[in-house]
Enzyme design. Sequence first.
Site, PDB file in Angstrom:
ATOM      1  N   HIS A 197       0.849  -1.181   0.000  1.00  0.00           N
ATOM      2  CA  HIS A 197       0.000   0.000   0.000  1.00  0.00           C
ATOM      3  C   HIS A 197       0.891   1.240   0.000  1.00  0.00           C
ATOM      4  O   HIS A 197       1.754   1.394   0.870  1.00  0.00           O
ATOM      5  CB  HIS A 197      -0.932   0.003   1.204  1.00  0.00           C
ATOM      6  CG  HIS A 197      -2.007  -1.018   1.111  1.00  0.00           C
ATOM      7  ND1 HIS A 197      -2.459  -1.740   2.203  1.00  0.00           N
ATOM      8  CD2 HIS A 197      -2.744  -1.444   0.046  1.00  0.00           C
ATOM      9  CE1 HIS A 197      -3.419  -2.568   1.809  1.00  0.00           C
ATOM     10  NE2 HIS A 197      -3.608  -2.409   0.509  1.00  0.00           N
TER      11      HIS A 197
ATOM     12  N   GLU B 139       1.878   3.649   3.110  1.00  0.00           N
ATOM     13  CA  GLU B 139       2.418   3.044   4.325  1.00  0.00           C
ATOM     14  C   GLU B 139       3.943   3.073   4.291  1.00  0.00           C
ATOM     15  O   GLU B 139       4.612   2.048   4.164  1.00  0.00           O
ATOM     16  CB  GLU B 139       1.858   1.626   4.480  1.00  0.00           C
ATOM     17  CG  GLU B 139       0.338   1.616   4.610  1.00  0.00           C
ATOM     18  CD  GLU B 139      -0.294   0.242   4.525  1.00  0.00           C
ATOM     19  OE1 GLU B 139       0.450  -0.764   4.490  1.00  0.00           O
ATOM     20  OE2 GLU B 139      -1.543   0.153   4.481  1.00  0.00           O
TER      21      GLU B 139
ATOM     22  N   ARG C 233      -3.258   5.031  -1.803  1.00  0.00           N
ATOM     23  CA  ARG C 233      -3.126   3.652  -1.303  1.00  0.00           C
ATOM     24  C   ARG C 233      -2.899   2.639  -2.424  1.00  0.00           C
ATOM     25  O   ARG C 233      -2.117   1.693  -2.278  1.00  0.00           O
ATOM     26  CB  ARG C 233      -4.400   3.285  -0.539  1.00  0.00           C
ATOM     27  CG  ARG C 233      -4.555   1.816  -0.140  1.00  0.00           C
ATOM     28  CD  ARG C 233      -5.907   1.625   0.524  1.00  0.00           C
ATOM     29  NE  ARG C 233      -6.279   0.232   0.713  1.00  0.00           N
ATOM     30  CZ  ARG C 233      -6.138  -0.443   1.842  1.00  0.00           C
ATOM     31  NH1 ARG C 233      -5.583   0.138   2.893  1.00  0.00           N
ATOM     32  NH2 ARG C 233      -6.541  -1.702   1.938  1.00  0.00           N
TER      33      ARG C 233
ATOM     34  N   HIS D  95       2.936  -4.079   6.537  1.00  0.00           N
ATOM     35  CA  HIS D  95       1.939  -3.039   6.319  1.00  0.00           C
ATOM     36  C   HIS D  95       1.950  -2.099   7.524  1.00  0.00           C
ATOM     37  O   HIS D  95       2.722  -2.271   8.466  1.00  0.00           O
ATOM     38  CB  HIS D  95       0.544  -3.656   6.152  1.00  0.00           C
ATOM     39  CG  HIS D  95       0.335  -4.354   4.852  1.00  0.00           C
ATOM     40  ND1 HIS D  95      -0.396  -3.818   3.819  1.00  0.00           N
ATOM     41  CD2 HIS D  95       0.759  -5.566   4.410  1.00  0.00           C
ATOM     42  CE1 HIS D  95      -0.407  -4.658   2.805  1.00  0.00           C
ATOM     43  NE2 HIS D  95       0.282  -5.734   3.133  1.00  0.00           N
TER      44      HIS D  95
ATOM     45  N   GLU E 241       1.307  -5.572  10.747  1.00  0.00           N
ATOM     46  CA  GLU E 241       0.884  -4.173  10.721  1.00  0.00           C
ATOM     47  C   GLU E 241       1.782  -3.432  11.708  1.00  0.00           C
ATOM     48  O   GLU E 241       1.648  -3.578  12.921  1.00  0.00           O
ATOM     49  CB  GLU E 241      -0.589  -4.049  11.122  1.00  0.00           C
ATOM     50  CG  GLU E 241      -1.566  -4.712  10.161  1.00  0.00           C
ATOM     51  CD  GLU E 241      -1.851  -3.859   8.936  1.00  0.00           C
ATOM     52  OE1 GLU E 241      -1.406  -2.686   8.899  1.00  0.00           O
ATOM     53  OE2 GLU E 241      -2.529  -4.367   8.022  1.00  0.00           O
TER      54      GLU E 241
END
Length: 447
Positions: free
Chosen positions: A179, A182, A234, A302, A378
């Site tokens: 993405h 990020e 994104r 991510h 994440e």
Amino acid sequence: MMGMTWIFVVVGVLASTTSAVPYPGDFLPTPKSYSGYSLLRTEPLLREDLARSLLILDGMRGIHFWKYPLVNRSSDILTSPAQLEHIQALLATLGVSHDVIIDDVKDLLAKENDVGVNGYSALEEELERANYAKTLASQDSRVTYENIGSSSEGKEIGLVKISSGGGNKPAIWIDGGMHAREWISPATATYIMSKLTNKEPASESLLSSFDFYIVPIINVDGYEWTHTGDRMWRKTRSRNNGRCIGVDPNRNWGFHWAEQGSSTDPCSDIYHGPRAFSEPETLSVARAIKARPNIKLYLTFHSYSQLWLVPYGYARNTRPVDYNELVRLAQVGKNALSATYGTSYRLGTAPDLLYPAAGGSDDWAKGSAGIKYAYCLELRDTGRYGFLLPSNQIVPTGEETFNGLAAMAKELHRTLKKQQTRPVGGPYVNADKELNSPSGGEAEYKL
């Protein structure tokens, strides 16, 4: 090396040119300004109809979901000044209270690019390190660089292999930059590349047991666009035969493609694309993974939320038969990560901790590519800065993530050794048989 201020690396991005036909929104006189944009956080949404009512905002101009609306979860909504009153009125009508987490996102953008300890801004550091992967390969015989494919706009997708030689060792795959917005993801992947090649005892021990494959940035077009056009972008930058650009690359993989947590709307940030692997970026990476059957561990980075996600993410209450084993190994990495700076991560599936998200790379790695251990991390933080993590958090994020990786790799090495000594018919035989078969038309692309 100018100290250890690690910012962002680009493989074949900033220095590249494109011959793509101009498209509405391709060229802006200056990058999109987020002056006056606010980040709202709702209270947990206690009913399904509340989540659905907010989800209709997805794809609307001036609105970005940082956390999508789901039952029993709060939602983070970035809104333009023009949309702020509309969103607040909608929340009031629904009876959903909210807090303003960030008054003006422009202030966070400035902090993200604060001058670092060496007197360089984040962007200046990035430009200087734009070809770090290729430079590393030219300076270290253990490092090779390979162009595994081209993006929609013709940019290279670079794969780095780090290997100390000595036969066909099991391998660990790491990728980042799926993405575009990020930024901590490719920065962390690059930091790990640096650590693996610094010739310290811990790194040498890892390379004696594993080969490493690292793709720092998958979504190279989108990543560039976050610097030149829209920091909050994104998706990819492919053309959709309409007014909206791009596909969510982490909804585009051919395992349970186009199911829950993705959208048929090309304007949505979670648009899954016209077909599985429609994006050359995801198709190129999938082919590269399939061509390397020695991969034993898959990690994709991510942000944000500080979560260690275990397959499957495509639906609730759906887990691989060896889920407990995946959790066991992940717990080793999570504990080592948290021990570094006390950063707290939660461990579980995406539907349990976030939301269902079908068509993701970690699900595909586990369910289609047959990689036993597959995870999505994440990274920092939990929402104070969100996607706009200040540059002074890059090094600690890299350090703690590397420590988690190192601990998990050591445990994986021991686990693989045990498997080799077990008799035929032992508990590890057929451990990768899954509850659900792949879907989404992957075979059409002959990966």
